[in-house]
Design a protein around this motif. Sequence first.
Motif, short mmCIF file in Angstrom:
data_model
loop_
_atom_site.label_atom_id
_atom_site.label_comp_id
_atom_site.label_asym_id
_atom_site.label_seq_id
_atom_site.Cartn_x
_atom_site.Cartn_y
_atom_site.Cartn_z
N LEU A 116 0.49 5.70 0.35
CA LEU A 116 1.11 5.21 1.61
C LEU A 116 0.39 3.70 1.64
O LEU A 116 0.80 2.69 2.16
N ALA A 117 -0.98 3.53 1.50
CA ALA A 117 -1.91 2.60 1.91
C ALA A 117 -1.65 1.53 0.92
O ALA A 117 -1.71 0.44 1.25
N CYS A 118 -1.58 1.82 -0.39
CA CYS A 118 -1.13 0.88 -1.19
C CYS A 118 0.17 0.24 -1.04
O CYS A 118 0.41 -0.96 -1.35
N GLN A 136 -2.79 -14.06 -2.40
CA GLN A 136 -2.90 -13.17 -1.11
C GLN A 136 -3.15 -11.93 -1.25
O GLN A 136 -3.56 -11.24 -0.43
N GLY A 137 -3.82 -11.58 -2.61
CA GLY A 137 -4.59 -10.17 -2.77
C GLY A 137 -3.60 -9.11 -3.53
O GLY A 137 -4.22 -8.17 -3.77
N LEU A 138 -2.39 -9.32 -3.98
CA LEU A 138 -1.49 -8.53 -4.90
C LEU A 138 -1.98 -8.59 -6.49
O LEU A 138 -2.42 -9.79 -6.66
N GLY A 169 -1.97 -2.06 -7.17
CA GLY A 169 -2.65 -0.61 -8.05
C GLY A 169 -1.25 -0.07 -8.37
O GLY A 169 -1.24 1.23 -8.65
N GLY A 170 -0.18 -0.81 -8.93
CA GLY A 170 0.82 -0.13 -9.55
C GLY A 170 2.11 0.14 -8.66
O GLY A 170 3.24 0.30 -9.14
N HIS A 179 3.41 -5.42 3.08
CA HIS A 179 2.65 -6.23 4.25
C HIS A 179 2.34 -7.74 3.54
O HIS A 179 3.04 -8.69 4.17
N ILE A 180 2.00 -7.85 2.51
CA ILE A 180 1.64 -9.08 1.66
C ILE A 180 2.88 -9.54 1.21
O ILE A 180 3.11 -10.92 1.55
#
Length: 492
Positions: A247-249, A286-288, A330-331, A255-256
Amino acid sequence: MRRSVLPALRAVSRPVVPTFRSRPTLPHIRRCNKSTLTSPTDLQFGQPLHETHPHLIKPGDLTPGISALEYHHRRAALTRRLPHNSVAILAASDIKYRSGAVFYEFHQEPNFFYLTGFTEPEAVAVIEKGSSDVEYTFHLFVRPKDEKAELWDGARSGVQAAQDVFNADEAWNINDVSSKLPKLLSESHSVFTDIGGHGAKKSAFSRFIAGSDPKVDGLAKLLQSANVKPLRPILNELRVDKSEAELACMRKAGHISGAVITEAMRGSYRTEKQLWADLAYGFRTQGLDGEAYVPVVAGGRNALSIHYVRNDDVLREGEVVLVDARGEYGGYITDITRTWPVNGRFTAPQRDMYEMILKAQRSCVSLCREDADTTLDKLHRVAEDSLRNGLKDLGFDVSGNALDVLFPHHVGHYIGLDVHDAPGHPRTNRLLENQCITIEPGIYVPDDDRWPAHFCGLGIRIEDSVRIGKEKVEVLTATAVKDVHEIEALRS
């Protein structure tokens, strides 16, 4: 060496994930070279690890956001669902070539990734359950280290790392799979796999190209004499229930991705391709990890094709653009679709249709709770009722097959490692806490005098990814604005 499927029992006898000898703070690497101690920073692997890419992978994680221990728990959970004296066999994805030596970007087979965290091609995982209810053996066949091959194609993790990093109990050279696997199969009463067509569907074109009686060799030939059962239904049951780490991933991806799409709404684009380029750039910067798949960037009538991905047309004043795009982390992915006016202002018909669809979408989203006792199919019926009434209010004749023409797809699907996660998992199953689905009603009005003229050629879809809560809904993609006044305010 066998592993307990019960972590508490396993921890009594030995650490859940043995540590790197010289650096006990790094829990997912077990040991170094047998003859010398090598600094982890000098090691080369076929994928990012904390020791080589600390800016991407946290200590203890095997892949972004997911620990080595969680991968063990997944294998243990699968083992608990297998009968005694059985094996599960999974194969990694193969490299796909565009032409000659030019290859497509590699994407690991999701079920293989879910159980191993290993992101290289040419690998086979075997999870063996014997007569015990509390143990399993994890076998992993991988490409060996090869200086010449790695000079051209980059580092490989190798056989030793399959044990030291990925926690295989038995690791082998992939070239030995044909000699090692028959013994494992011969000792098993049942084989669970989707390799060789077991559990997989092929198109009519693929069947035609392969012929009606293709040559059967390799693993498929070995399986002919085995008691083979599909593995996918079991893994679907595991994958639909998301862990906190998963869920965090997904929250990060949602969000991004949502924020990038909102930022794109601020811009004035002349072509679909320009908009696509900005989205892809935004996801990565942006971090993905990048795009989850080829997006839909459909201006005007192009939005009438549900999976329009040419993205090569101009964007015209007075029309809307439908964007179905998102990045992955992370997939893991979350699904988002937004539709907005090319010039920043909705026309009256566009606004009427948009707000009607948004009302239907919010009605469905509000029911994404375990205490609502609902299913994907029930949500679809809610969407149909809302859209039917809304269309009628807008002057549509909704008799006969009208809704099938205007709303030709299901309102939602499971989401996670796949865009359509856990493929084949029943839509009639009750939705439970921490399962993740999409809600995506849409209306696509063909150029046909059956429909009100001022709506013809208009395609609008609004999609969010949501986590099923116990009593409250969590929208994972809320950073993508969707109210009419919010969208129009972005250009003010």
